[in-house]
Design a protein around this motif. Sequence first.
Motif, PDB file in Angstrom:
ATOM      1  N   UNK A  59       0.852  -1.123   0.159  1.00 40.92           N
ATOM      2  CA  UNK A  59      -0.060   0.002  -0.096  1.00 40.92           C
ATOM      3  C   UNK A  59       0.813   1.298  -0.042  1.00 40.92           C
ATOM      4  N   UNK A  60       1.873   1.113   0.688  1.00 45.61           N
ATOM      5  CA  UNK A  60       2.922   2.297   0.994  1.00 45.61           C
ATOM      6  C   UNK A  60       3.433   2.626  -0.537  1.00 45.61           C
ATOM      7  N   UNK A  61       3.594   1.717  -1.455  1.00 46.14           N
ATOM      8  CA  UNK A  61       4.170   1.766  -2.817  1.00 46.14           C
ATOM      9  C   UNK A  61       3.060   2.391  -3.717  1.00 46.14           C
ATOM     10  N   UNK A  62       1.911   1.929  -3.550  1.00 44.68           N
ATOM     11  CA  UNK A  62       0.793   2.115  -4.341  1.00 44.68           C
ATOM     12  C   UNK A  62       0.006   3.563  -4.160  1.00 44.68           C
ATOM     13  N   UNK A  63      -0.036   3.890  -2.892  1.00 46.30           N
ATOM     14  CA  UNK A  63      -0.881   4.957  -2.176  1.00 46.30           C
ATOM     15  C   UNK A  63      -0.324   6.511  -3.201  1.00 46.30           C
ATOM     16  N   UNK A  64       0.901   6.573  -3.399  1.00 47.22           N
ATOM     17  CA  UNK A  64       1.400   7.731  -3.852  1.00 47.22           C
ATOM     18  C   UNK A  64       0.759   7.926  -5.510  1.00 47.22           C
ATOM     19  N   UNK A  65       0.405   6.677  -6.138  1.00 43.88           N
ATOM     20  CA  UNK A  65       0.017   6.746  -7.307  1.00 43.88           C
ATOM     21  C   UNK A  65      -1.399   7.077  -7.587  1.00 43.88           C
ATOM     22  N   UNK A  66      -2.227   7.037  -6.611  1.00 47.78           N
ATOM     23  CA  UNK A  66      -3.594   7.593  -6.539  1.00 47.78           C
ATOM     24  C   UNK A  66      -4.592   6.651  -6.267  1.00 47.78           C
ATOM     25  N   UNK A  67      -5.842   6.893  -6.095  1.00 49.37           N
ATOM     26  CA  UNK A  67      -7.022   5.876  -5.563  1.00 49.37           C
ATOM     27  C   UNK A  67      -7.215   4.909  -6.458  1.00 49.37           C
ATOM     28  N   UNK A  68      -7.126   5.122  -7.815  1.00 55.80           N
ATOM     29  CA  UNK A  68      -7.486   4.345  -8.702  1.00 55.80           C
ATOM     30  C   UNK A  68      -6.530   2.899  -8.638  1.00 55.80           C
ATOM     31  N   UNK A  69      -5.252   3.134  -8.626  1.00 56.80           N
ATOM     32  CA  UNK A  69      -4.273   2.251  -8.304  1.00 56.80           C
ATOM     33  C   UNK A  69      -4.507   1.432  -7.099  1.00 56.80           C
ATOM     34  N   UNK A  70      -4.797   2.179  -5.995  1.00 49.26           N
ATOM     35  CA  UNK A  70      -5.111   1.445  -4.614  1.00 49.26           C
ATOM     36  C   UNK A  70      -6.253   0.584  -4.931  1.00 49.26           C
ATOM     37  N   UNK A  71      -7.300   1.360  -5.437  1.00 47.95           N
ATOM     38  CA  UNK A  71      -8.459   0.193  -5.530  1.00 47.95           C
ATOM     39  C   UNK A  71      -8.273  -1.179  -6.325  1.00 47.95           C
TER      40      UNK A  71
END
Length: 436
Positions: A127-139
């Motif tokens: 999650x720490x890696x993906x959160x900076x990429x935005x909510x679409x990537x988190x989802x």
Amino acid sequence: MTGPAAPPVGSRYADLTRAQLAVVVPELLLIGQLIDRSGMAWCISAFGREEMARIAIEEWAGASPIYTRRMQQALGYAPEVAGEGDVVTIFKGLQLDIGAPPQFMDFRYQVRDRWHGSFHLDHCGALMDVEPMGPEYVRSMCHDIEDPTFDATAVATNPRAQVRPLHRPPRVPADRAPHCAWTVVIDPAHPPVEPLAPYHRIVTTAAAGLALDPVPASTDPEVEGWSDYAGPLLDDLDFTRFSHAALVRIADEVCLQMHLLNLSFVLAVRARCTSEEQARAICRKQLVGIAGLAAERLARALGLGTTPADAVRVLAMHPLLNPLPYAPADLDPATARATVRPGPAHGDDGWLTLCGPATPADPEAPSALQALVRGVDPRLDVEVEPAAEGDGEGWSLRVVQREDPAAEAGEVAVTRFSTGAGFVFEPRRSLPLLIG
């Protein structure tokens, strides 16, 4: 009447001490997690976010049921009746899964009874890696990928297990902790989960059925360490508690997890590429990225130096050339040389088929080996030649030291984006988890 015992197949990890293995095993688990940090960036570039998510689903669903069962058998906690395992069995498997490396993916488990449990993540490195990429990537990661892949992992233990979210990212509020929470329920009324299609291809590979040395029972577990994980579920798995032989087998199994995951990745990527050249280019980028970062972490964990001999020592512990019976090779730190022979890894068309001497048709063949030795020191390089037998698969290399350091490969720099690149494990006290 039983037949003769199978001859030993050996392991390169047997050369390490028990204390060294207890350090290396969590490193290998984390390296396995970073394979996706290395590969998925190139899938996003080639196919877009949504197709990347589908690749990840197929990748993990193809590999995880196979390696989960292998680890159950290796460490003696497989269910007595296949397909009727319990929540404790599922949780033990997650503790030894490259999808959930300790501390980086900080799973905290609760067991109500054999058929009901839950877990939450106090820290999710992914999650720490993906959160900076935005909510679409988190989802994409926490919804689209997690739902089918958690069930695909659980199906290895019990096809009627369901892993369902209590809450998960995107986080609201933004600093919500724990990062996510899930229930695990096994109920005869649940419809059985079937393995996804890639599993049926990956289970036929040599990696899936590779025989490794069994772990001999400890005569004095208090002194020698545990030879299995048949006892209580622990909140944090303390690898120092295992015997030397058990740690050797765990290390080999974790490397097989990586090969199986990669084979599943290759299958998913090839299904979307317009040519074999495109598929090889994406798969090689993934290999170059993880080869360099894995070498860097292993060299640091083992306290090695920066000489050509040290690079060969790292190569001997690197997942690229392990387990030994999957990737047969002769390695000699004294001469800084290695000779890779044809073996099951070549037959599976995995990582090793992307390595070798440069040719007009494949000038980038040494790139992963270069990234690997430069993970030990940027001044190191490799000279790679075809094997003397001329079989087209084997090759030999010599590690050499150049005067000037080489620039870091772009693929390694992409993988270094992950917080796992610099993650440091901490000592933890391990206690049995109570049920109820």
